[in-house]
Design an enzyme around this catalytic site. Structure first.
Site: not given
Ligand code: ARG
Length: 456
Positions: A155, A276, A282, A289
């Site tokens: 979980h 970024s 970043k 992804e």
């Protein structure tokens, strides 16, 4: 001019021709188409269906066409109907009458069925090799981090201590099943359909075993209708690739979490991260992804194939031309993903201190604390309850099970003694789980050995 010019009084409408044409996506099978034609021409020569000399001239002509396409001397005509028509047309341009004999005892229906199998057989081997490379990289990492303690989750809540090596080896198990599925898919496509003709074979005395052995197929197909209209191997391959993508996508999800500041279990190499355009701080896990995202298009390819095939009456129907873009896209996509994913894993920096910190703060040794009491004779339910009370106490006092004084333990249950600290040390928790399949360092090492031998 079309192949069927004799029957027709008009040329095909230009826009309809574009709609009907598959050359923009089937030209990538030019090599397999020529290989198939060479085998067919050889076989009909050997069986005396055409003159030996003509068979030899056709084979030579085809070899020259292949060399010319490879070298760029011959451009594939984007207006041709498909790759089969183009190659045959080019052969006839070069050889005249003799070229026109190639298509004796053959149809484009069995021709395309053999081309796509030849093409995919190579690709299945390529994908298998790439999956094995990833497995091998994971084995190296698992060995290196076989005793690095981290929290195991259920979980997404810290649950019990495991090792990072054990976590990585879970992905290895998935990939081993993927390899098995690839091999099974390969076996199913290793069947030679040439000789099925358009749908009902031929009256020429062909020898299908000659063609099969020239092309390296394991066997010949046993029913001509099935031979030309079976695309199970495309659906199976798309499904096998889809499952690989599920695995890469789940792994990507973990990579993405692990390199967030909330976890910081790993850091991706600069070469496999992006920045970024606006936020200077970043460093983004774009590759992971994208792999996660690209699983969507592969599932789409599988759905395309299933849907295209489900309503087709036997045998060949033009719907089946839609098989290629879908299966090619699935193949291209999984290869692209593996090309980026494997070196990303290989170069990632692991941060054991952060894994350790996360493991120390979630009471993930609570089960072991209860088991300690059980080993001293308490029933598990009582031990569970006592430990629950201790955890609540720790939370109240801002302590952990490791830092809670023994007096507090004893107040809850007088069975406790100093030995509890040993029993709940994360190393002992992990290394005590040495049953088959467990996270103990020694297990990880022996699993790595086992897998290395398997993929050799
Ligand atoms: N381009 C076709 C395909 O990919 C080749 C087979 C054509 N056969 C036919 N009867 N129209 O399926």
């Amino acid at each position: 001019m079309k192949l069927w010019a004799g029957r027709f009084s008009k040329e095909i409408d230009k826009k309809t021709n574009d709609f009907n044409s598959s050359i923009s996506f089937d030209s990538r099978m030019y090599r397999e188409d020529i290989e198939g034609s060479i085998a067919h021409a050889t076989m009909i020569g050997e069986c005396g269906i055409i003159e030996k000399s003509e068979s030899e001239a056709i084979v030579k002509g085809l070899e020259e066409i292949l060399a010319d396409i490879d070298s760029g001397k011959l451009q594939i005509d984007p207006n041709a109907e498909d790759i089969h028509t183009f190659i045959e047309g080019e052969l006839t341009k070069r050889l005249g009458q003799t070229g026109k004999r190639l298509h004796t005892a053959r149809s484009r229906n069995d021709q395309v069925a053999v081309d796509i199998r030849l093409y995919l057989k190579k690709e299945v081997k390529n994908i298998e090799k790439m999956v094995k490379e990833l497995v091998s990289v994971l084995c190296d990492k698992a060995e290196q981090y076989s005793s690095t303690v981290m929290p195991g989750y259920t979980h997404l809540q810290r649950a019990q201590p495991i090792t990072f090596g054990h976590h990585l080896m879970a992905y290895v198990e998935m990939l081993l099943r993927d390899i098995d599925r690839l091999q099974c898919t390969y076996r199913h496509m290793d069947e030679m359909p040439l000789g099925s003709g358009a749908l009902a074979t031929t009256t020429y005395p062909i020898d299908r075993n000659i063609t099969a052995s020239l092309l390296g197929f394991d066997r010949v197909s046993q029913n001509s209708l099935d031979g030309v209209s079976d695309r199970d191997f495309c659906m199976e391959l798309a499904s096998t690739i889809s499952i690989i993508m599920v695995h890469l996508s789940r792994f990507s999800e973990e990579i993405i979490m692990w390199c967030s500041w909330e976890f910081k279990f790993i850091e991706l190499d600069d070469a496999f991260s992006t920045g970024s355009s606006i936020m200077p701080q970043k460093k983004n896990p774009d590759i992971a992804e994208l792999v996660r995202g690209k699983s969507g298009r592969v599932f789409g390819d599988l759905m395309t194939l299933l849907t295209v095939m489900k309503g087709i009456a036997l045998a060949y129907n033009k719907d089946m031309q839609e098989d290629k873009e879908a299966i090619f896209d699935a193949v291209d996509t999984v290869k692209m993903c593996l090309t980026a994913f494997t070196p990303m894993i290989e170069t990632m920096k692991v941060i054991p201190e952060n894994m350790r910190k996360a493991a120390a703060n979630g009471f993930i040794n609570a089960t072991d604390c209860a088991d300690y009491l059980v080993k001293k004779g308490l029933p598990f339910r009582d031990a569970y309850k006592a430990t629950g009370t201790l955890v609540a106490l720790c939370i109240e006092k801002g302590l952990t099970l490791e830092t809670l004084p023994i007096e507090e333990y004893k107040k809850v249950c007088d069975t406790f003694d100093e030995g509890v600290y040993d029993a709940i040390s994360l190393e002992n928790c992990v290394n005590g789980r040495k049953v088959i399949g467990g996270p103990a360092s020694a297990n990880v090492i022996s699993q790595v050995e086992r897998v290395r031998n398997l993929i050799k």
